[in-house]
Write a protein that holds these residues in place. Structure first.
Motif, PDB file in Angstrom:
ATOM      1  N   GLY A  10     -56.838 -25.369 -31.729  1.00  0.00           N
ATOM      2  CA  GLY A  10     -57.333 -25.511 -32.068  1.00  0.00           C
ATOM      3  C   GLY A  10     -59.183 -26.081 -31.849  1.00  0.00           C
ATOM      4  N   HIS A  11     -59.423 -26.399 -30.399  1.00  0.00           N
ATOM      5  CA  HIS A  11     -60.201 -26.161 -29.474  1.00  0.00           C
ATOM      6  C   HIS A  11     -61.947 -24.979 -29.667  1.00  0.00           C
ATOM      7  CE1 HIS A  11     -57.825 -29.188 -27.737  1.00  0.00           C
ATOM      8  NE2 HIS A  11     -57.962 -28.416 -26.586  1.00  0.00           N
ATOM      9  N   SER A  12     -63.027 -25.586 -29.797  1.00  0.00           N
ATOM     10  CA  SER A  12     -64.191 -24.579 -30.336  1.00  0.00           C
ATOM     11  C   SER A  12     -64.229 -23.604 -28.739  1.00  0.00           C
ATOM     12  CB  SER A  12     -65.207 -25.184 -31.268  1.00  0.00           C
ATOM     13  OG  SER A  12     -64.210 -25.226 -32.432  1.00  0.00           O
ATOM     14  N   VAL A  13     -64.238 -22.557 -28.756  1.00  0.00           N
ATOM     15  CA  VAL A  13     -64.213 -21.950 -27.655  1.00  0.00           C
ATOM     16  C   VAL A  13     -65.270 -21.139 -27.809  1.00  0.00           C
ATOM     17  CG1 VAL A  13     -63.215 -20.518 -25.957  1.00  0.00           C
ATOM     18  CG2 VAL A  13     -61.760 -22.018 -27.677  1.00  0.00           C
ATOM     19  N   THR A  14     -66.064 -20.249 -27.269  1.00  0.00           N
ATOM     20  CA  THR A  14     -67.268 -19.601 -26.787  1.00  0.00           C
ATOM     21  C   THR A  14     -67.311 -18.815 -25.744  1.00  0.00           C
ATOM     22  OG1 THR A  14     -69.029 -21.274 -27.921  1.00  0.00           O
ATOM     23  CG2 THR A  14     -69.629 -19.130 -26.790  1.00  0.00           C
ATOM     24  N   VAL A  15     -67.160 -17.444 -25.652  1.00  0.00           N
ATOM     25  CA  VAL A  15     -66.574 -17.214 -24.215  1.00  0.00           C
ATOM     26  C   VAL A  15     -68.435 -15.972 -24.171  1.00  0.00           C
ATOM     27  CG1 VAL A  15     -65.654 -14.977 -22.461  1.00  0.00           C
ATOM     28  CG2 VAL A  15     -64.264 -16.299 -24.443  1.00  0.00           C
ATOM     29  N   TYR A  16     -68.775 -16.595 -22.724  1.00  0.00           N
ATOM     30  CA  TYR A  16     -70.142 -15.982 -22.199  1.00  0.00           C
ATOM     31  C   TYR A  16     -69.593 -15.002 -20.984  1.00  0.00           C
ATOM     32  CZ  TYR A  16     -72.374 -19.994 -23.503  1.00  0.00           C
ATOM     33  OH  TYR A  16     -72.564 -20.753 -25.454  1.00  0.00           O
ATOM     34  N   GLU A  17     -70.537 -13.965 -21.185  1.00  0.00           N
ATOM     35  CA  GLU A  17     -69.878 -12.536 -20.792  1.00  0.00           C
ATOM     36  C   GLU A  17     -71.563 -11.830 -19.642  1.00  0.00           C
ATOM     37  OE1 GLU A  17     -69.364  -9.503 -18.418  1.00  0.00           O
ATOM     38  OE2 GLU A  17     -67.505 -10.483 -18.693  1.00  0.00           O
ATOM     39  N   ARG A  18     -71.189 -12.048 -18.756  1.00  0.00           N
ATOM     40  CA  ARG A  18     -73.086 -11.371 -18.429  1.00  0.00           C
ATOM     41  C   ARG A  18     -73.577  -9.978 -18.369  1.00  0.00           C
ATOM     42  NH1 ARG A  18     -72.363 -11.115 -11.558  1.00  0.00           N
ATOM     43  NH2 ARG A  18     -70.467  -9.852 -11.492  1.00  0.00           N
ATOM     44  N   SER A  19     -72.167  -8.861 -18.250  1.00  0.00           N
ATOM     45  CA  SER A  19     -72.501  -7.507 -19.211  1.00  0.00           C
ATOM     46  C   SER A  19     -72.868  -7.513 -20.903  1.00  0.00           C
ATOM     47  CB  SER A  19     -71.121  -7.116 -18.840  1.00  0.00           C
ATOM     48  OG  SER A  19     -70.773  -7.041 -18.051  1.00  0.00           O
ATOM     49  N   ASP A  20     -73.122  -6.268 -20.935  1.00  0.00           N
ATOM     50  CA  ASP A  20     -73.378  -5.842 -22.710  1.00  0.00           C
ATOM     51  C   ASP A  20     -71.852  -6.038 -23.698  1.00  0.00           C
ATOM     52  OD1 ASP A  20     -72.539  -3.517 -21.509  1.00  0.00           O
ATOM     53  OD2 ASP A  20     -73.356  -2.423 -22.417  1.00  0.00           O
ATOM     54  N   ARG A  21     -70.612  -5.727 -23.435  1.00  0.00           N
ATOM     55  CA  ARG A  21     -69.687  -5.612 -23.572  1.00  0.00           C
ATOM     56  C   ARG A  21     -69.041  -6.434 -23.081  1.00  0.00           C
ATOM     57  NH1 ARG A  21     -71.155  -0.528 -23.893  1.00  0.00           N
ATOM     58  NH2 ARG A  21     -71.526   0.715 -25.448  1.00  0.00           N
ATOM     59  N   PRO A  22     -67.865  -7.510 -23.682  1.00  0.00           N
ATOM     60  CA  PRO A  22     -66.636  -7.586 -23.519  1.00  0.00           C
ATOM     61  C   PRO A  22     -65.671  -7.590 -22.965  1.00  0.00           C
ATOM     62  CG  PRO A  22     -66.532  -8.136 -25.710  1.00  0.00           C
ATOM     63  CD  PRO A  22     -67.646  -7.000 -25.606  1.00  0.00           C
TER      64      PRO A  22
END
Length: 494
Positions: A175-187
């Motif tokens: 139920g937490h709001s999650v944002t994933v940060y990725e330095r490449s152009d695709r996850p």
């Protein structure tokens, strides 16, 4: 569990594999599957042993024995045997976020610890899991799994490799709001660009990412936290931060001539190949990288093998692979008993393809580079090598590899790929959050903990434990998610 006499009645059988000469013509997965009936018989081989080391995930003699995710292996195999695929998926998903990844790239710690393997062939648990998860996807059983209620808490996950993805999936489900940060152009991190497409087709990753996005996980790609986004900005925006950037600092070979053109880190080379394939929808094959070249791969591990398989597909004229350690024995030695991880010779797909293509195993054991050779243009044209011998250190009692005088040789090379492992995380990703690195350049935490000295910042995966397997990264991401959840809510439902 299973059929009590199944391990006596049925031989181990795995899915068909394309011949080396055929599979090197493309970058597609070359593993076939068994029929449902044949797969069920493989489940029947699980012998209901009293102590199932396959799911133990414990360290024995410094090596993992059994699955660190503690998958309910005998139960899953029994359900496969009985043809109850939906329940098998439910059992598997209780402990495992991404069996579609490990069933393709994991070295199968579960099978190495299988009791059947003590005097015969282990149960094909890895392929059983693959059959289960692919059945689940084909029948629509794998769903987005959106939370019914949001907690109002926010989490930023730095890195979208297996550890980051596992934590993001579970924290979002909570139920937490999650944002994933990725330095490449695709996850995908390591899964996307560190593993070649023929070993893990990238559509498998995309399939899972789509479900995670549908469930509410946000992915921000092309964002290098610590370089083009300061950590302090994220600390203002999010309640918790998870550092899961991997052990992305490659070990170099510091010898004369290292500045020659044509020497690359394996991870950069493999990423370049995969990105070219993906950007062109597989219409452009970057043959120019290796076609007609004499290739030298430095490193005998999985990444080195992936480099061998990749350059063969790109038309390399020859491939040599240097390995510092001695050649492993064909079978277990007396000092390496079951259920320890078997320290035995493994000839992987890349080496098989080299043997088929060039007529010999590419590996050269107990050898290291002492100098890279350049031509007048500054291009790599070869390497000087020396043989190594094991010598016991009188103070520590440990064995170390020492050069043997008079064994120097030269190996021609137009392309050199360094696959010598990783030294830990890149320091800037920790520095931007003000957390410390330990002596191995991993993010520092208390023993057994995933929390840094800043109680809002956690870490998991290779950035926490050092270079390891995908399955360990998933296990770390799973545990870190529970600890983050506990810190936010006062208890954890994960």
């Amino acid at each position: 569990m299973g059929k009590s006499t199944g391990f006596l009645e049925y031989e181990r059988k795995t899915g068909p594999v394309s011949a080396p000469g055929e599979r090197i013509k493309n970058f597609r997965d070359f593993h076939g599957t068994l029929s449902e009936e044949q797969q069920r018989l493989q489940g029947a081989r699980c012998m209901e042993c009293g102590v199932p080391f396959c799911q133990a995930g414990v360290m024995i003699a410094g090596m993992a024995s059994g699955c660190p995710l503690h998958n309910l292996v005998p139960e899953i195999n029994d359900l496969v045997y009985r043809g109850n695929w939906e329940q098998a998926y439910i059992r598997l998903s209780k402990t495992h976020c991404f069996p579609e990844f490990t069933s393709r790239v994991c070295p199968a710690l579960c099978e190495a610890a299988c009791t059947c393997g003590l005097h015969g062939e282990p149960v094909s648990t890895k392929e059983n899991e693959k059959a289960v998860i692919e059945y689940a996807f084909s029948k629509g059983l794998v769903k987005a799994d959106s939370p019914r209620v949001r907690t109002g808490k926010t989490v930023a996950v730095i890195g979208s490799g297996p550890a980051g993805l596992a934590a993001a999936l579970l924290l979002n489900r909570r139920g937490h709001s999650v944002t994933v940060y990725e330095r490449s152009d695709r996850p995908g991190g390591l899964l996307r660009y560190g593993i070649p497409n023929m070993k893990l087709e990238k559509g498998i990753i995309d399939r899972r990412i789509r479900l995670m996005e549908e469930a509410g996980v946000r992915f921000e790609c092309g964002v290098d936290v610590g370089r083009n986004l300061p950590g302090k900005e994220l600390l203002k925006k999010y309640d918790r931060i998870l550092l899961a950037g991997g052990a992305s600092n490659p070990r170099d070979i510091e010898v004369p001539g290292r500045d020659a053109k044509g020497i690359y880190f394996a991870v950069d080379f493999l990423k370049n190949v995969t990105k070219t394939l993906l950007d062109s929808n597989f219409k452009e094959i970057p043959y120019y990288l290796a076609r007609g070249k004499k290739v030298l791969v430095i490193g005998g591990g999985d990444t080195g093998n992936d480099c061998v398989g990749t350059v063969i597909r790109l038309g390399a004229a020859s491939v040599a692979q240097l390995e510092m350690m001695p050649k492993a024995p064909a079978g277990r030695m007396a000092n390496n008993p079951w259920p320890e991880w078997p320290k035995v010779l493994k000839t992987d797909y890349g080496q098989e393809e080299a043997i088929d293509r060039f007529g010999h195993d590419p590996r050269i054991y107990q050898t290291t580079v002492t100098e890279f050779l350049k031509n007048k243009k500054g291009d790599i044209c070869g390497a000087k090598t020396v043989q190594l011998a094991p010598v016991r250190d009188e103070k520590t009692g440990r064995m170390r590899m020492e050069p043997v005088p008079g064994t120097e040789k030269e190996i021609p090379a137009d392309l050199v790929l360094i696959a010598a492992g990783f030294l830990g995380s890149e320091s800037y990703s920790a520095e931007t959050f003000g957390v410390k690195l330990d002596g191995r350049t991993n993010v520092e935490t208390a023993p057994g903990s995933y929390c840094t000295e800043n109680t809002r910042i956690f870490t998991a995966g290779d950035m926490h434990r050092g270079q390891s397997l995908v399955v360990w990264a998933i296990a770390e991401g799973t545990e870190a998610a529970a600890r983050i959840d506990e810190s936010l809510m006062g208890y954890t439902g994960l």
